[in-house]
Design an enzyme around this catalytic site. Structure first.
Site, PDB file in Angstrom:
ATOM      1  N   HIS A 164      80.462 109.142  51.734  1.00 43.94           N
ATOM      2  CA  HIS A 164      81.524 108.593  50.923  1.00 43.94           C
ATOM      3  C   HIS A 164      81.265 108.802  49.422  1.00 43.94           C
ATOM      4  CE1 HIS A 164      84.579 105.731  49.727  1.00 43.94           C
ATOM      5  NE2 HIS A 164      83.673 105.241  48.881  1.00 43.94           N
ATOM      6  N   GLU A 173      83.119 111.978  56.834  1.00 44.65           N
ATOM      7  CA  GLU A 173      83.386 110.557  56.673  1.00 44.65           C
ATOM      8  C   GLU A 173      84.238 110.037  57.828  1.00 44.65           C
ATOM      9  OE1 GLU A 173      84.387 108.311  52.556  1.00 44.65           O
ATOM     10  OE2 GLU A 173      85.985 109.394  53.557  1.00 44.65           O
ATOM     11  N   ASN A 201      53.064 123.920  63.579  1.00 41.99           N
ATOM     12  CA  ASN A 201      51.925 124.308  64.389  1.00 41.99           C
ATOM     13  C   ASN A 201      51.582 123.221  65.404  1.00 41.99           C
ATOM     14  OD1 ASN A 201      49.528 126.062  64.842  1.00 41.99           O
ATOM     15  ND2 ASN A 201      48.494 124.193  64.173  1.00 41.99           N
TER      16      ASN A 201
END
Lengths: 802, 166
Positions: free
Chosen positions: A47, A69, A384
């Site tokens: 918003h 929104e 990793n």
């Protein structure tokens, strides 16, 4: 125009911060889809960005955030269930939003970055329409909008929010059903009332906010349902109390409570401040050194006490100031850590694994420049751990573990360093397997593999080109990532420590110094030169006897406890001339960097000192093994070693530490005048007598009037002396001291030193032998005796006497 | 006494007028002359930051022999270059006349060891010849040859001296 530019910059900074927060919240949301507070917080971000971007005429961004929104609005009204697929769409749109913002940052407009949002908008629409359910809960809606108001009051006290709000509401109304409008009106009334409340509260808070954090919390209207999530870790700010109660409201609240407590300062200014402090630290060191000298000279004088007080005060204040300025540059590691929950989430979906990332110690602070540098290495380390560390659920179950793997990311302080720990409960590393892979890829030789300890084998994963992955995937397999980690950590003078247990998991510890500009260093000496080694890279120092040093393949090694450490002499590395003889013992400074270790043999350890790194300018920069220079308390320049480069240099040095440097062969002497003898005596008469006595030999004589002068002539090396005649009683430096100084140099170890003195007592003679006199000639002497003794000592051929 | 003073003042005034006149009619280069080995060299005065007596310096490893090391000039670390060695003249020990000339060109700065200073020199552009073709040995380190009554001096290019060539 400038005003607009300023607003734009503010907008970008704010937007990026908000999105970072949003990323985190979204991942959290997936775990707690019911968490209304989280939804509200996410909705607020979309918003706010929408409001600001429409104000700044970024139509594409506005459109995108508008669609987001919509979806989020539905979700928070419980009209839409957040499923993983919905989440994917939302996350995708967040990424798009980031890309747009980056585009804006680069070009100033959102139309030029060539990002097509229609597809994602359609997706968002589909999501929002596909599962929309009628049934509004106005109370909830009204409650949730309240924080928006609160935030806007706090963040943008200018007229802007008003505009924003209107734009927003207009758009909202267009899509609202009658029921919605009804609810909206109610909401607005409620909101107005609450906004007033919030304003009042904010005003009331402003003044006592600093001293009394506790009451603040009570005054703050908290209509939001308090989330019962335990706080990850309390921050040491007054806001902490409030934060404990509801960590999700953190950002909004912080801003609401203390709108004037932070200032944005250009990093350049802080850097300048840091440079100035550096100068001050140098001056402080200098002052301390001078004070020591003065203290020695005027011992017992009254003014010393006062001077001492001033010096201590200056030194204390300087240290405090330095710490204070360093702190202004500090950022919490959470800046970096925050992007990892999202990363792990995406990775676990890609890899079809179930992985939990647990963050702790995010409030630990680090210098800004370091925070910027550790992001990339950490991304690779976490990838990793997720890819190679944590096994897939089936394997985990088979191994008797829970289906869900965990990766712990932890930061904490340890002395002058910060430690970042990445720990997984996965498969652990198999040293033999790593060696085999390395052999396959020709990274190491058979022999190296045989001599490798488990720890060294783990270190293989940092070699460029090394990979255990069978095929290259999107996540790993190119053998690049861990090499990046190593390079970056080395750049920061950091150390990587690996622990691993097969089947139980691995722990990587990154130890990084807190700041780069001023550092603690260990000062060492080799021969007559001094070098500074960054203390963060020094693991330990040991004094060893030469017998403990072994030679393997032309390299010296030391067995230190259970490890075999290769040794390199600092003087060999930096081409220091060997003039002193060091005897049977040596000091070894064990340095560690990233995952490797090396022993540096030095002649002496001078001590620990705080040093400021100075650039060596264009002319001398980039010399291998040297990171920079610093100015010491005595005003002299000392070089700072570059530990990473030293590790590299050491590989090419194959010199036997234990071997004594061969004495330079003397030149062939043909005439008596090729023989050089120095006469050291403060009395002109005595010198003349010696000269007259020795004249018949035809040898070359050099005269010096005291020990200091004699030593300087000898050290200058212009004349290679064959013998020295030394008087004992002399000003500045007497004969005994001169002799012992000369004997310190290995190349003068066999230089005949003939004491010529009237001191005849037994103790004098003994002392002469102790300091290394070759002969003792007592005054008065006959010219013949002197001639005989000298020619014997310089091995003058019999026939050569003129 | 006052007559003497007036005399001096008048002389100075003349000199100023004279030089003013000079500058008007022709370009004047101001140089500082110094001796290395047997020869006299000069560099433009504007490239000189300062001239100091020898102070202690720290050797820097992995550099050519003519780079003696670095020294501390009021908190700045500055490289020190021995011009004798750079010009392949046998090195000589420091004596009472040895000086370090700190030269700068933009951000580049370094100290140079010279045997002794001579004087500040003003040369008209007509007194400066370009470097002869045969003197290419110094790799463009010479910017010109200055001619004076009965001597010549080599004008060095500071930017070349400050260029790292290793």
């Amino acid at each position: 125009m400038d005003d607009l530019q300023e607003i734009l910059e503010d907008f970008l900074v704010e937007a990026f911060e908000l999105i970072e927060q949003m990323d985190q919240d979204l991942v959290e949301l997936e775990n707690n889809p019911e968490d209304l507070e989280l939804l509200n917080s996410i909705f607020r971000v979309a918003h706010t960005v929408k409001g600001s971007s429409s104000f700044l005429n970024f139509d594409i961004l506005t459109e995108l955030t508008h669609h987001m929104e919509d979806v989020l609005n539905k979700a928070r009204r419980d009209e839409l269930k957040i499923t993983p697929s919905v989440m994917d769409v939302i996350l995708e749109s967040v990424d798009m939003m980031k890309a747009l913002l980056e585009g804006i940052q680069a070009s100033g407009v959102d139309t030029e970055c060539g990002i097509e949002i229609s597809a994602i908008c359609a997706k968002l629409d589909a999501v929002s329409k596909g599962e929309s359910i009628e049934g509004i809960s106005p109370t909830e809606a009204s409650i949730s909008t309240e924080p928006v108001v609160e935030e806007e009051i706090a963040e943008e006290p200018v007229a802007e929010p008003a505009v924003e709000e209107e734009v927003d509401l207009d758009q909202n109304y267009d899509e609202m059903s009658d029921d919605d409008v009804e609810a909206e009106i109610q909401r607005l009334i409620q909101e107005k009332f609450e906004a007033k409340e919030a304003k009042k509260a904010a005003k009331a808070e402003e003044s006592p906010a600093i001293e009394t954090p506790a009451p603040v919390q009570e005054v703050t209207p908290t209509p939001e349902p308090v989330v019962e999530t335990p706080t990850p870790a309390p921050a040491p700010t007054p806001v902490a109390v409030a934060k404990k109660e509801a960590p999700k409201k953190e950002s909004a609240k912080k801003q609401a409570m203390a709108p004037e407590q932070t200032i944005r300062v250009e990093v350049k200014r802080l850097d300048h401040l840091m440079n100035l402090i550096g100068e001050l630290v140098l001056s402080k060191n200098r002052l301390l050194k001078i004070y020591d000298d003065v203290e020695e000279r005027y011992e017992g004088e009254k003014f010393l006490e006062e001077l001492n007080q001033v010096v201590s005060a200056v030194s204390l204040v300087t240290t405090d100031l330095q710490i204070a300025v360093m702190k202004t540059r500090m950022l919490p590691v959470s800046k970096v850590f925050n992007r990892f929950p999202r990363l792990v989430r995406d990775l676990s979906r890609d890899l079809n694994k179930d992985i939990d990332l647990i963050l702790s110690g995010e409030e630990t602070e680090l210098d800004k420049s370091i925070v910027e540098e550790i992001g990339d290495p950490l991304v690779h380390m976490i990838r990793n751990s997720c890819d190679h560390g944590v096994e897939n659920p089936a394997t985990r179950l088979a191994a008797g573990k829970t289906e869900k793997g965990t990766v712990n990311l932890k930061a904490y302080n340890e002395g002058n360093q910060i430690v970042i720990e990445i720990k997984d409960d996965g498969a652990g590393m198999d040293a033999d397997f790593l060696k085999m892979k390395a052999l396959e890829k020709n990274i190491i030789t058979d022999r190296e593999a045989d001599n490798m300890s488990d720890k060294e084998a783990y270190g293989l994963i940092f070699r460029p080109g090394f990979s255990t992955a069978a095929k290259v995937t999107g996540v790993s397999g190119r053998g690049v990532g861990m090499d990046v980690v190593k390079t970056n950590i080395e750049k920061l003078n950091g150390i990587i420590d690996i622990e691993s247990e097969l089947g139980r998991g691995s722990t990587f510890k990154l130890k990084i110094p807190l700041t780069l500009a001023i550092m603690q260093a260990l000062l060492v000496s080799t021969q007559e030169e001094y070098f500074a080694i960054p203390l963060s890279s020094v693991l330990e120092t040991v004094r060893v006897s030469m017998d403990e040093i072994y030679t393997i393949e032309g390299k010296n090694v030391l067995k230190l406890r259970d490890e075999v450490l290769s040794l390199v002499k600092l003087s060999d590395m930096f081409g220091v001339d060997e003039v002193f003889d060091n005897g049977e013992h040596a000091y070894v400074v064990v340095i560690g960097l990233a995952e490797s270790k090396l022993g540096i043999v030095v002649d002496g350890l001078v001590g620990q000192e705080e040093i400021v790194i100075k650039s060596m300018g264009d002319y001398l920069k980039g010399i291998e093994g040297i990171a920079g220079a610093t100015i010491r308390g005595d005003g002299g320049v000392t070089l700072i070693t570059d530990v990473a480069a030293m590790m590299h240099l050491a590989k090419d040095i194959k010199v036997d530490v234990t071997q004594q440097s061969a004495l330079s062969e003397s030149k062939q002497k043909s005439a008596p005048s090729d023989y050089n003898v120095m006469v050291v005596d403060d009395s002109k008469t005595d010198r003349t007598i010696m000269r007259k006595s020795l004249e018949p030999l035809g040898i070359t004589l050099t005269e010096a009037t005291n020990g200091v002068e004699a030593l300087n002539i000898l050290k200058s090396g212009e004349i290679a002396f064959d013998a020295m005649l030394v008087d004992i009683e002399m000003p500045q430096m007497d004969g005994y001291t001169l002799a012992s100084e000369i004997r310190k140099y290995s190349k003068y170890r066999n230089l005949p030193l003939l004491a010529v003195t009237s001191r005849t007592s037994k103790s004098d003679r003994l002392r002469g032998v102790e300091v290394g006199m070759t002969e003792y000639i007592t005054k008065p002497y006959s010219p013949d005796y002197l001639r005989g003794t000298v020619s014997k000592n310089i091995k003058l051929p019999e026939g050569a006497i003129a | 006494m006052s007559g003497q003073l007036e005399n001096v003042l008048q002389k100075q005034k003349d000199q100023m007028n004279h030089s003013y006149h000079d500058e008007k009619s022709e370009d004047i280069t101001q140089l500082v002359g110094f001796v290395i080995g047997e020869e006299e060299y000069a560099i433009p005065i504007l490239n000189i930051q300062e001239i100091i007596k020898p102070i202690t310096y720290t050797r820097v490893p992995s550099t050519p022999a003519y780079v003696l090391g670095m020294f501390n000039l009021r908190g700045n670390v500055i490289p020190l270059i021995d011009l004798r060695r750079k010009f392949h003249i046998a090195p000589k020990n420091e004596d009472a006349e040895t000086r370090y000339i700190v030269m700068k060109d933009g951000d580049n700065i370094a100290g140079f060891v010279i045997d002794k200073l001579t004087e500040a020199i003003r040369l008209k552009s007509s007194q400066i010849d370009p470097a002869p073709e045969t003197l290419k040995r110094e790799k463009g380190m010479i910017s010109g040859i200055g001619k004076r009554n009965n001597s010549i001096l080599t004008i060095l290019k500071v930017e070349e001296l400050l260029k790292r060539d290793f």
